[in-house]
Design a protein around this motif. Sequence first.
Motif, mmCIF file in Angstrom:
data_model
loop_
_atom_site.group_PDB
_atom_site.id
_atom_site.type_symbol
_atom_site.label_atom_id
_atom_site.label_comp_id
_atom_site.label_asym_id
_atom_site.label_seq_id
_atom_site.Cartn_x
_atom_site.Cartn_y
_atom_site.Cartn_z
ATOM 1 N N ARG A 243 0.823 -1.207 0.000
ATOM 2 C CA ARG A 243 0.000 0.000 0.000
ATOM 3 C C ARG A 243 0.856 1.255 0.000
ATOM 4 O O ARG A 243 0.500 2.274 -0.587
ATOM 5 C CB ARG A 243 -0.916 -0.005 1.229
ATOM 6 N N SER A 244 2.011 1.194 0.667
ATOM 7 C CA SER A 244 2.882 2.367 0.735
ATOM 8 C C SER A 244 3.513 2.689 -0.608
ATOM 9 O O SER A 244 4.000 3.804 -0.825
ATOM 10 C CB SER A 244 3.972 2.146 1.786
ATOM 11 N N ALA A 245 3.519 1.711 -1.522
ATOM 12 C CA ALA A 245 4.178 1.905 -2.816
ATOM 13 C C ALA A 245 3.554 3.042 -3.618
ATOM 14 O O ALA A 245 4.225 3.645 -4.462
ATOM 15 C CB ALA A 245 4.135 0.606 -3.628
ATOM 16 N N ASP A 246 2.291 3.365 -3.365
ATOM 17 C CA ASP A 246 1.658 4.475 -4.067
ATOM 18 C C ASP A 246 2.354 5.803 -3.787
ATOM 19 O O ASP A 246 2.219 6.749 -4.553
ATOM 20 C CB ASP A 246 0.183 4.586 -3.665
ATOM 21 N N TRP A 247 3.079 5.859 -2.683
ATOM 22 C CA TRP A 247 3.790 7.077 -2.316
ATOM 23 C C TRP A 247 5.206 7.127 -2.888
ATOM 24 O O TRP A 247 5.894 8.139 -2.735
ATOM 25 C CB TRP A 247 3.876 7.196 -0.787
ATOM 26 N N PHE A 248 5.670 6.074 -3.520
ATOM 27 C CA PHE A 248 7.058 6.009 -3.963
ATOM 28 C C PHE A 248 7.465 7.159 -4.888
ATOM 29 O O PHE A 248 8.543 7.743 -4.720
ATOM 30 C CB PHE A 248 7.336 4.668 -4.641
ATOM 31 N N PRO A 249 6.649 7.526 -5.898
ATOM 32 C CA PRO A 249 7.057 8.642 -6.761
ATOM 33 C C PRO A 249 7.207 9.953 -5.993
ATOM 34 O O PRO A 249 8.118 10.740 -6.284
ATOM 35 C CB PRO A 249 5.917 8.710 -7.788
ATOM 36 N N LEU A 250 6.318 10.186 -5.016
ATOM 37 C CA LEU A 250 6.425 11.411 -4.225
ATOM 38 C C LEU A 250 7.711 11.407 -3.402
ATOM 39 O O LEU A 250 8.404 12.430 -3.314
ATOM 40 C CB LEU A 250 5.218 11.547 -3.297
ATOM 41 N N VAL A 251 8.042 10.264 -2.815
ATOM 42 C CA VAL A 251 9.303 10.154 -2.085
ATOM 43 C C VAL A 251 10.471 10.367 -3.048
ATOM 44 O O VAL A 251 11.486 10.979 -2.688
ATOM 45 C CB VAL A 251 9.414 8.785 -1.388
ATOM 46 N N GLY B 194 9.916 -8.226 -3.655
ATOM 47 C CA GLY B 194 9.312 -8.015 -4.965
ATOM 48 C C GLY B 194 7.898 -8.541 -5.032
ATOM 49 O O GLY B 194 7.012 -7.937 -5.632
ATOM 50 N N GLU B 195 7.662 -9.687 -4.392
ATOM 51 C CA GLU B 195 6.325 -10.269 -4.384
ATOM 52 C C GLU B 195 5.366 -9.420 -3.552
ATOM 53 O O GLU B 195 4.226 -9.162 -3.955
ATOM 54 C CB GLU B 195 6.376 -11.686 -3.812
ATOM 55 N N ARG B 196 5.824 -8.944 -2.395
ATOM 56 C CA ARG B 196 4.956 -8.180 -1.516
ATOM 57 C C ARG B 196 4.541 -6.851 -2.134
ATOM 58 O O ARG B 196 3.455 -6.348 -1.871
ATOM 59 C CB ARG B 196 5.642 -7.942 -0.167
ATOM 60 N N PHE B 197 5.403 -6.266 -2.969
ATOM 61 C CA PHE B 197 5.064 -5.006 -3.610
ATOM 62 C C PHE B 197 3.824 -5.128 -4.486
ATOM 63 O O PHE B 197 3.019 -4.209 -4.581
ATOM 64 C CB PHE B 197 6.231 -4.517 -4.479
ATOM 65 N N SER B 198 3.694 -6.234 -5.168
ATOM 66 C CA SER B 198 2.661 -6.358 -6.187
ATOM 67 C C SER B 198 1.281 -6.649 -5.632
ATOM 68 O O SER B 198 0.301 -6.631 -6.371
ATOM 69 C CB SER B 198 3.039 -7.474 -7.173
ATOM 70 N N TRP B 199 1.163 -6.893 -4.327
ATOM 71 C CA TRP B 199 -0.114 -7.312 -3.777
ATOM 72 C C TRP B 199 -1.243 -6.309 -3.998
ATOM 73 O O TRP B 199 -2.304 -6.656 -4.475
ATOM 74 C CB TRP B 199 0.034 -7.566 -2.276
ATOM 75 N N ARG B 200 -1.024 -5.065 -3.608
ATOM 76 C CA ARG B 200 -2.116 -4.089 -3.586
ATOM 77 C C ARG B 200 -1.774 -2.793 -4.320
ATOM 78 O O ARG B 200 -2.268 -1.733 -3.953
ATOM 79 C CB ARG B 200 -2.513 -3.778 -2.138
ATOM 80 N N ILE B 201 -0.922 -2.876 -5.299
ATOM 81 C CA ILE B 201 -0.596 -1.678 -6.065
ATOM 82 C C ILE B 201 -1.790 -1.289 -6.923
ATOM 83 O O ILE B 201 -2.343 -2.107 -7.660
ATOM 84 C CB ILE B 201 0.644 -1.912 -6.946
ATOM 85 N N SER B 202 -2.184 -0.029 -6.834
ATOM 86 C CA SER B 202 -3.337 0.464 -7.580
ATOM 87 C C SER B 202 -2.918 0.857 -8.997
ATOM 88 O O SER B 202 -2.072 1.737 -9.175
ATOM 89 C CB SER B 202 -3.948 1.672 -6.861
ATOM 90 N N GLN B 203 -3.499 0.197 -9.988
ATOM 91 C CA GLN B 203 -3.172 0.531 -11.371
ATOM 92 C C GLN B 203 -3.635 1.940 -11.712
ATOM 93 O O GLN B 203 -2.955 2.662 -12.449
ATOM 94 C CB GLN B 203 -3.816 -0.487 -12.314
ATOM 95 N N LEU B 204 -4.780 2.331 -11.165
ATOM 96 C CA LEU B 204 -5.297 3.679 -11.422
ATOM 97 C C LEU B 204 -4.344 4.728 -10.868
ATOM 98 O O LEU B 204 -4.049 5.729 -11.523
ATOM 99 C CB LEU B 204 -6.680 3.838 -10.786
ATOM 100 N N SER B 205 -3.835 4.486 -9.653
ATOM 101 C CA SER B 205 -2.887 5.414 -9.049
ATOM 102 C C SER B 205 -1.589 5.462 -9.856
ATOM 103 O O SER B 205 -1.010 6.540 -10.047
ATOM 104 C CB SER B 205 -2.585 4.997 -7.605
ATOM 105 N N THR B 206 -1.136 4.307 -10.323
ATOM 106 C CA THR B 206 0.094 4.251 -11.123
ATOM 107 C C THR B 206 -0.053 5.065 -12.402
ATOM 108 O O THR B 206 0.841 5.834 -12.782
ATOM 109 C CB THR B 206 0.440 2.796 -11.485
ATOM 110 N N ILE B 207 -1.189 4.921 -13.073
ATOM 111 C CA ILE B 207 -1.440 5.672 -14.310
ATOM 112 C C ILE B 207 -1.516 7.170 -14.018
ATOM 113 O O ILE B 207 -0.925 7.990 -14.739
ATOM 114 C CB ILE B 207 -2.745 5.191 -14.970
ATOM 115 N N ALA B 208 -2.230 7.528 -12.948
ATOM 116 C CA ALA B 208 -2.385 8.938 -12.597
ATOM 117 C C ALA B 208 -1.039 9.587 -12.272
ATOM 118 O O ALA B 208 -0.755 10.713 -12.702
ATOM 119 C CB ALA B 208 -3.335 9.077 -11.410
#
Length: 244
Positions: A31-39, A165-179
């Motif tokens: 879930r925290s991965a959505d913040w990675f670009p901001l970091v 690597g496996e744990r990252f992919s669990w709940r990554i939001s595709q919509l958030s990634t595109i946005a």
Amino acid sequence: MNVRGLTLALQFLTRLPTPQVEDFRAEDLSRSADWFPLVGLLIGGCVAAGVWAGSHGTQWLGALVGLVIWVWITGALHIDGLGDVADALAAAHRTPERFLEVLRDPHIGAFGAIAIVLLLMAKLVLLAEISHSSTLVALVLVPAWARWGTLVWSSTVPPLASGTGERFSWRISQLSTIAQGIGLAVLSIWLAPVLLSALIVVPALSLYWRMRLGGITGDCLGASVEVTETLLLVGVVLAASKTL
């Protein structure tokens, strides 16, 4: 996205002080991965500030200050992954099982050491080239694009083994990634259009891991971040040279 996710992203990607997070759960990392670009923007801002400050002495001093900040603030997290992957790829001979076996070895080999030295040399030279350039502001976006790449790679390449690597992919939001990709693209058009090349580099690395190993690991993500950052820096330097 929430403050808890931002705190975890800062803890995972940087050495910056953050509040303690209680009751950590495995899915929190994804879930925290959505913040990675901001970091990544924060990391880029710190590095750019260091290069700018140091370059008031000489361009090489600016590059050295920026590189030291870059390594310190990230804790060399992705550089470590690059070294491990370089060793594993050299010994794998296209065999995923052998790749994972070497990857688990905590000792660094010759190929890993060479890869790390070459990477640091490349970043030092590239930072020196842009230290007195008007494109220095583009440096802010470079780590952000690379960490956006981790969302894409984790979503498009299956995990090669259980782990980060496996744990990252669990709940990554595709919509958030595109946005976030659109947001970075808009900023790139404004500040440094050459960074739109990230939209080619990131998918190309996804294709590479699929064809080379058929999957990806946490170390592969780290190595991909370093490769992406370096290639984008090369693009910025080449673009700056054409405007001189």
